[in-house]
Design a protein around this motif. Structure first.
Motif, short mmCIF file in Angstrom:
data_model
loop_
_atom_site.label_atom_id
_atom_site.label_comp_id
_atom_site.label_asym_id
_atom_site.label_seq_id
_atom_site.Cartn_x
_atom_site.Cartn_y
_atom_site.Cartn_z
N ASN A 187 0.83 -1.21 0.00
CA ASN A 187 0.00 0.00 0.00
C ASN A 187 0.86 1.26 0.00
O ASN A 187 0.54 2.25 -0.66
N ILE B 145 2.04 1.87 -3.53
CA ILE B 145 0.97 2.45 -4.36
C ILE B 145 0.83 3.94 -4.04
O ILE B 145 0.72 4.78 -4.93
N ASN C 203 0.55 8.64 -6.45
CA ASN C 203 -0.63 9.19 -5.78
C ASN C 203 -0.26 10.32 -4.83
O ASN C 203 -0.19 11.47 -5.26
N GLU D 230 -8.28 9.09 -6.71
CA GLU D 230 -7.75 8.41 -7.90
C GLU D 230 -6.92 7.18 -7.52
O GLU D 230 -6.50 6.42 -8.39
N CYS D 231 -6.67 7.00 -6.25
CA CYS D 231 -5.69 6.01 -5.78
C CYS D 231 -6.34 4.63 -5.62
O CYS D 231 -7.41 4.52 -5.03
N PRO D 232 -5.66 3.58 -6.08
CA PRO D 232 -6.20 2.22 -5.93
C PRO D 232 -6.44 1.82 -4.47
O PRO D 232 -7.36 1.05 -4.19
N ILE E 237 -9.77 3.33 -3.55
CA ILE E 237 -10.86 2.63 -4.22
C ILE E 237 -11.07 1.25 -3.60
O ILE E 237 -12.20 0.88 -3.23
N ASP E 238 -9.99 0.49 -3.43
CA ASP E 238 -10.10 -0.89 -2.94
C ASP E 238 -10.61 -0.96 -1.50
O ASP E 238 -11.21 -1.96 -1.11
#
Ligand code: SF4
Ligand code: SF4
Length: 74
Positions: free
Chosen positions: A10, A13, A18, A53-55, A58-59
């Motif tokens: 994380n 990411i 981000n 916008e960050c995975p 979102i996840d």
């Protein structure tokens, strides 16, 4: 317990496209993954937030922004 896990994956990411690309990010702070950890130790001026916008955002089904100012998602 924070909603987002503080994992190397994380953090990667967060800091590879981000938070690190965000106009509000405190350059040179070495910080990241505010949504899992806590707010920044630096003063932050709100110039936009890339979190939506960050995975990771979102996840984990997050809805907030500016974790660098507000602290971790709960
Ligand atoms: S938490 Fe949001 S506002 Fe703060 S540095 Fe990361 S993307 Fe930017
Ligand atoms: S949601 Fe925001 S603070 Fe969390 S990993 Fe993504 S960019 Fe970083």
């Amino acid at each position: 317990m924070a909603k987002v896990k503080d994992t190397p994956e994380n953090l990667k990411i967060c800091l590879q496209g981000n938070c690190d690309k965000c106009p509000s990010y405190p350059e040179g702070s070495g910080e990241g993954l505010y949504c899992a950890r806590s707010k920044s130790k630096k003063p932050i001026e709100r110039k936009g937030c890339n979190c939506p916008e960050c995975p990771v955002w979102i996840d984990n089904g997050l809805s907030g922004m500016y974790y660098c100012i507000k602290g971790s998602a709960i």
